[in-house]
Enzyme design. Structure first.
Site, mmCIF file in Angstrom:
data_model
loop_
_atom_site.group_PDB
_atom_site.id
_atom_site.type_symbol
_atom_site.label_atom_id
_atom_site.label_comp_id
_atom_site.label_asym_id
_atom_site.label_seq_id
_atom_site.Cartn_x
_atom_site.Cartn_y
_atom_site.Cartn_z
ATOM 1 N N CYS A 2 129.499 -29.706 54.961
ATOM 2 C CA CYS A 2 130.382 -30.863 54.859
ATOM 3 C C CYS A 2 130.422 -31.590 56.204
ATOM 4 O O CYS A 2 130.486 -30.980 57.252
ATOM 5 C CB CYS A 2 131.801 -30.516 54.449
ATOM 6 S SG CYS A 2 131.914 -29.659 52.888
ATOM 7 N N ARG A 27 124.685 -32.472 56.652
ATOM 8 C CA ARG A 27 125.644 -31.365 56.593
ATOM 9 C C ARG A 27 126.050 -31.018 55.158
ATOM 10 O O ARG A 27 126.682 -29.998 54.905
ATOM 11 C CB ARG A 27 126.898 -31.721 57.397
ATOM 12 C CG ARG A 27 126.621 -32.000 58.854
ATOM 13 C CD ARG A 27 127.907 -32.260 59.589
ATOM 14 N NE ARG A 27 128.717 -31.062 59.629
ATOM 15 C CZ ARG A 27 128.695 -30.171 60.606
ATOM 16 N NH1 ARG A 27 127.922 -30.349 61.640
ATOM 17 N NH2 ARG A 27 129.468 -29.111 60.558
ATOM 18 N N TRP A 76 129.330 -30.387 50.705
ATOM 19 C CA TRP A 76 128.493 -29.293 50.178
ATOM 20 C C TRP A 76 129.466 -28.400 49.425
ATOM 21 O O TRP A 76 130.334 -27.758 50.014
ATOM 22 C CB TRP A 76 127.820 -28.531 51.317
ATOM 23 C CG TRP A 76 126.826 -27.509 50.853
ATOM 24 C CD1 TRP A 76 125.500 -27.712 50.616
ATOM 25 C CD2 TRP A 76 127.073 -26.125 50.564
ATOM 26 N NE1 TRP A 76 124.905 -26.542 50.195
ATOM 27 C CE2 TRP A 76 125.852 -25.539 50.153
ATOM 28 C CE3 TRP A 76 128.208 -25.323 50.607
ATOM 29 C CZ2 TRP A 76 125.730 -24.210 49.793
ATOM 30 C CZ3 TRP A 76 128.085 -23.987 50.247
ATOM 31 C CH2 TRP A 76 126.854 -23.443 49.852
ATOM 32 N N ASN A 102 136.561 -29.371 55.603
ATOM 33 C CA ASN A 102 135.300 -28.642 55.711
ATOM 34 C C ASN A 102 135.641 -27.169 55.851
ATOM 35 O O ASN A 102 136.382 -26.809 56.755
ATOM 36 C CB ASN A 102 134.523 -29.131 56.944
ATOM 37 C CG ASN A 102 133.316 -28.273 57.254
ATOM 38 O OD1 ASN A 102 132.805 -27.572 56.398
ATOM 39 N ND2 ASN A 102 132.865 -28.331 58.495
ATOM 40 N N GLY A 103 135.140 -26.332 54.963
ATOM 41 C CA GLY A 103 135.402 -24.898 55.072
ATOM 42 C C GLY A 103 135.847 -24.319 53.746
ATOM 43 O O GLY A 103 135.604 -24.888 52.684
ATOM 44 N N GLU A 485 108.189 -17.578 58.882
ATOM 45 C CA GLU A 485 108.674 -18.956 59.014
ATOM 46 C C GLU A 485 107.889 -19.902 58.096
ATOM 47 O O GLU A 485 108.469 -20.786 57.460
ATOM 48 C CB GLU A 485 108.573 -19.390 60.488
ATOM 49 C CG GLU A 485 108.857 -20.855 60.783
ATOM 50 C CD GLU A 485 110.264 -21.310 60.438
ATOM 51 O OE1 GLU A 485 111.079 -20.491 59.988
ATOM 52 O OE2 GLU A 485 110.545 -22.515 60.589
ATOM 53 N N LYS A 489 109.690 -22.163 55.195
ATOM 54 C CA LYS A 489 109.558 -23.625 55.129
ATOM 55 C C LYS A 489 109.121 -24.059 53.739
ATOM 56 O O LYS A 489 109.630 -25.024 53.179
ATOM 57 C CB LYS A 489 108.537 -24.147 56.157
ATOM 58 C CG LYS A 489 108.957 -24.135 57.602
ATOM 59 C CD LYS A 489 109.886 -25.262 57.997
ATOM 60 C CE LYS A 489 111.313 -24.852 57.933
ATOM 61 N NZ LYS A 489 111.851 -24.059 59.009
ATOM 62 N N GLU A 492 111.963 -23.545 51.040
ATOM 63 C CA GLU A 492 113.112 -24.446 51.081
ATOM 64 C C GLU A 492 112.736 -25.892 50.803
ATOM 65 O O GLU A 492 113.560 -26.655 50.312
ATOM 66 C CB GLU A 492 113.911 -24.298 52.379
ATOM 67 C CG GLU A 492 113.279 -24.847 53.620
ATOM 68 C CD GLU A 492 114.214 -24.762 54.833
ATOM 69 O OE1 GLU A 492 115.438 -24.783 54.669
ATOM 70 O OE2 GLU A 492 113.698 -24.681 55.961
ATOM 71 N N HIS A 508 100.391 -1.410 51.812
ATOM 72 C CA HIS A 508 101.575 -0.638 51.397
ATOM 73 C C HIS A 508 102.278 -1.299 50.213
ATOM 74 O O HIS A 508 103.434 -0.990 49.938
ATOM 75 C CB HIS A 508 102.522 -0.472 52.587
ATOM 76 C CG HIS A 508 101.876 0.258 53.729
ATOM 77 N ND1 HIS A 508 101.731 1.623 53.755
ATOM 78 C CD2 HIS A 508 101.263 -0.216 54.847
ATOM 79 C CE1 HIS A 508 101.086 1.980 54.861
ATOM 80 N NE2 HIS A 508 100.784 0.873 55.539
ATOM 81 N N LYS A 611 122.511 -28.428 56.337
ATOM 82 C CA LYS A 611 121.944 -28.119 57.652
ATOM 83 C C LYS A 611 122.747 -27.061 58.387
ATOM 84 O O LYS A 611 122.199 -26.220 59.073
ATOM 85 C CB LYS A 611 121.906 -29.419 58.467
ATOM 86 C CG LYS A 611 121.331 -29.278 59.852
ATOM 87 C CD LYS A 611 119.841 -29.374 59.796
ATOM 88 C CE LYS A 611 119.202 -29.241 61.164
ATOM 89 N NZ LYS A 611 117.868 -28.633 61.036
HETATM 90 O O1 M6R Z 1 122.087 -23.918 62.929
HETATM 91 P P1 M6R Z 1 121.405 -22.592 62.873
HETATM 92 O O2 M6R Z 1 120.198 -22.524 63.751
HETATM 93 O O3 M6R Z 1 122.332 -21.440 63.171
HETATM 94 O O4 M6R Z 1 120.908 -22.410 61.392
HETATM 95 C C1 M6R Z 1 120.311 -21.209 60.971
HETATM 96 C C2 M6R Z 1 119.646 -21.367 59.616
HETATM 97 O O5 M6R Z 1 120.590 -21.759 58.661
HETATM 98 C C3 M6R Z 1 118.520 -22.401 59.642
HETATM 99 O O6 M6R Z 1 117.560 -22.094 60.608
HETATM 100 C C4 M6R Z 1 117.851 -22.498 58.261
HETATM 101 O O7 M6R Z 1 117.178 -21.301 57.980
HETATM 102 C C5 M6R Z 1 116.908 -23.694 58.205
HETATM 103 N N1 M6R Z 1 117.235 -24.521 57.060
HETATM 104 C C6 M6R Z 1 115.486 -23.329 58.069
HETATM 105 O O8 M6R Z 1 114.662 -24.453 58.064
#
Ligand code: M6R
Length: 616
Positions: A2, A27, A76, A102-103, A485, A489, A492, A508, A611
């Site tokens: 949010c 956000r 969100w 927010n929260g 990673e 990517k 998501e 394994h 985010k």
């Molecule tokens: O703001 P932060 O770095 O703490 O966020 C951590 C994760 O939520 C963030 O890296 C998330 O995995 C990304 N969307 C990945 O692209």
């Protein structure tokens, strides 16, 4: 999660609020709304499910009335599905009070029952409406927004940033912060509130973070702050280090495309001023003291998502250079496992936003149990660095796309700087090795520039593979977190099932996934400097090829050994093994973005995500 904006001043409040939401849409983007105390003394509001554009369209069709005081919210969803009625602001006290949040208010059902018993009605399923009704209820008793707000916030548990305004007190917004971010922007004859500085950076660079359990009241010419007990508090003002243009798309098709090209700058700006005469010195670490660094028994890195993979890469460098054992733990797992920490433990948190609730709680837990905590963070004034004993800021600039790219390479840079600083203090590397590694780090931005030139080849590959149902990623050593990673990517952004594996783990279990045509990205280490693991990765490639895999190798220029076994080779410049992650990750970022483009998906705002994850 949010985004929140508040404004009192003489500009068009609608324009300020909508622009503030636009810059914070990353956000949360499932609904949005604004409310204004209009010049006629009533509250005028609009809210709409969907992305911010739906609200903008609604405002064009049915404009709200202008006034000097307003609040806005981009959501969100936590309590209640994304819908017009669950969108914020929520109104109470016969439409005279508007509130955004927010929260998560954890005791909302108890408060809701109390308000129902007091004769109030609810129209939404949200915890936020409970807060609005409670403040409205207390306003009727006190006739004073500050007083009603102060009484309301101590009744709530959980995580909240709340902003409220009442039409009987135009020109005033009252806000509170508990386990959720809130920043004030100081203008000239106008003042602002935001979840982060992006909310108002187009108008002022003067900002201050509101502390935990504090209440702030803004008018056009004053900002007053108290703690929840009513004692006055002074805020520490800081200057926002970037311009509004830094968080604009600037002609790129997406924020992510822009941010990938900013990878070299993210590394260069994070290094800047931290290498002197070839040696790394981080003045911010003076807070810890050299004796502490010399006596550290163990480092625990806490982080989530991409930041945790940066932590895994950094762990190799810290162990190799500074000879300190490192564990990398997901923040949410760390906190609830009864971890062993003591006064000789250093916890390093990594967070782009500096607001990830799980990571914040892990830091607090570690400190309460005697550990020292430093953070690697990209957001000035955020909560995690404020709660830490020291902070190494990364200077990647604002990262707007939900998928982390330039922040990731900046986080690795921050960790490598820490490792070289610690190695110097602990005398675990020779002067020659210290200066060699610092020089390698300084060479990274130019090498990333070279990798970026492979962009069109990778984009073509992504187009060809847009129908693929699953992609696997393999790596060894520092290539392993890069494989993780790459898979994250792709998940998501392109909603494709993807997994990263340590190549040594293949036999394994994961090798059972290999079938004819299964695409597998393999991060191949340098044959010059990692001959032993290079040979093992080549063997792994042969094993999967023998079972029908389609191999896409990311390999060093001149690596002839990989050519006979790979269907595609993406070449990266020569680098020492610990510096390969900076280069190998770039094609994977581009691949995920391009594949999402090819599928017609929104790369900046993937479904179900936000985010900044400010709830547990
Ligand atoms: O703001 P932060 O770095 O703490 O966020 C951590 C994760 O939520 C963030 O890296 C998330 O995995 C990304 N969307 C990945 O692209």
């Amino acid at each position: 999660m949010c985004g929140i904006v508040g404004y009192v001043g003489t500009q068009s409040t609608v324009d300020v609020l909508v622009a503030g939401l636009k810059r914070q849409e990353y956000r949360g983007y499932d609904s949005a709304g604004i409310a204004i105390i209009a010049n006629d003394g009533t509250i005028s509001s609009a809210k709409k499910a969907g992305k911010l554009q739906a609200l903008v369209d609604e405002l064009a069709a049915h404009p709200v009335r202008e006034g000097a005081t307003g609040i806005g919210h981009t959501r969100w969803a936590t309590h209640g599905a994304p819908s017009d009625v669950n969108a914020h602001p929520h109104l109470a006290d016969d439409g005279k009070l508007a509130l955004i949040h927010n929260g998560i208010i954890e005791n909302f059902s108890e408060l809701r029952a109390e308000m129902l018993a007091a004769g109030h009605d609810f129209v939404s399923e949200t915890d936020t409406e409970v807060a609005a009704v409670l403040v409205g209820h207390l306003y009727r008793e006190t006739g004073d927004l500050r007083a009603a707000f102060a009484r309301a916030v101590i009744r709530m548990h959980g995580a909240f940033t709340l902003l409220a305004m009442h039409s009987d007190e135009p020109g005033l917004i009252v806000a509170a912060r508990h386990n959720s971010p809130l920043i004030v922007g100081f203008g000239d004859g106008e003042n602002f509130l935001g979840s982060d500085v992006a909310a108002f950076v187009a108008h002022t660079h003067r900002a201050a973070a509101v502390g935990q359990d504090q209440i702030v009241a803004i008018t056009s010419d004053a900002v007053t702050v108290t703690d929840f007990a009513g004692h006055s508090v002074m805020l520490d003002e800081f200057e926002v280090a970037w311009d509004a243009s830094a968080s604009d798309k600037g002609g790129w098709s997406s924020f992510m495309a822009k941010e990938i090209t900013e990878n070299p700058d993210a590394v260069a700006n994070t290094i800047r001023g931290r290498i002197d005469a070839g040696l790394v010195t981080i003045p911010e670490l003076a807070e810890l003291g050299d004796d502490f660094l010399k006596g550290i028994s163990r480092i625990i890195v806490v982080a989530c998502g991409t930041a945790s993979y940066a932590g895994m890469v950094g762990a190799y460098a810290i162990e190799q250079w500074a000879r300190i054992p490192v564990d990398v733990q997901l923040s949410h797992e760390f906190r609830y496992r009864d971890p062993v920490v003591d006064a000789s433990t250093l916890v390093i948190s990594i967070s782009q936003s500096g607001e990830t609730m799980d990571t914040l709680m892990a830091v607090k837990y570690a400190q309460e149990h005697g550990a020292r905590a430093i953070s690697i963070c990209n957001s000035q004034g955020a909560t995690i660095p404020r709660e830490s004993d020291a902070v190494i800021y990364t200077h990647a600039g604002p990262e707007v796309a939900v998928a982390s790219t330039k922040a990731f390479v900046a986080q690795i840079t921050g960790l490598y700087l820490f490792a070289l600083h610690a190695a110097r203090v602990r005398e675990t590397l020779t002067h020659e090795d210290l200066t060699h590694n610092a020089a390698e780090l300084e060479a990274v931005p130019a090498k990333i520039e070279q990798v970026l030139t492979t962009g069109s080849t990778v984009a073509q590959l992504a187009k060809w593979m847009s129908d693929t149902p699953a992609v696997l990623f393999l790596g060894r050593n520092v290539g392993y977190p890069i494989a993780l990673e790459g898979a994250l990517k792709l998940k998501e952004l392109a909603y494709i099932h993807s997994e990263g594996f340590a190549a040594g783990e293949l036999k394994h279990g994961p090798i059972a996934l290999i079938d004819h045509g299964q695409p597998v990205f393999v991060i191949v280490p340098s044959p010059r400097k990692s001959a032993v693991i290079h040979a093992k990765v080549i063997s792994n490639i042969q094993e999967i090829r023998a079972r029908g895999a389609r191999v896409i190798a990311i390999a060093e220029q001149g690596d002839a050994a990989v050519l006979p076994f790979a269907d595609e080779v993406i070449q990266i410049p020569l680098a020492d093994p610990l510096f390969e992650p900076f280069l190998a990750v770039i094609p994977l970022q581009i691949f995920a973005m391009e594949l999402a483009h090819a599928k017609g998906l929104d790369v900046d705002q993937p479904r179900n995500l936000a985010k900044s994850v400010t709830v547990e």
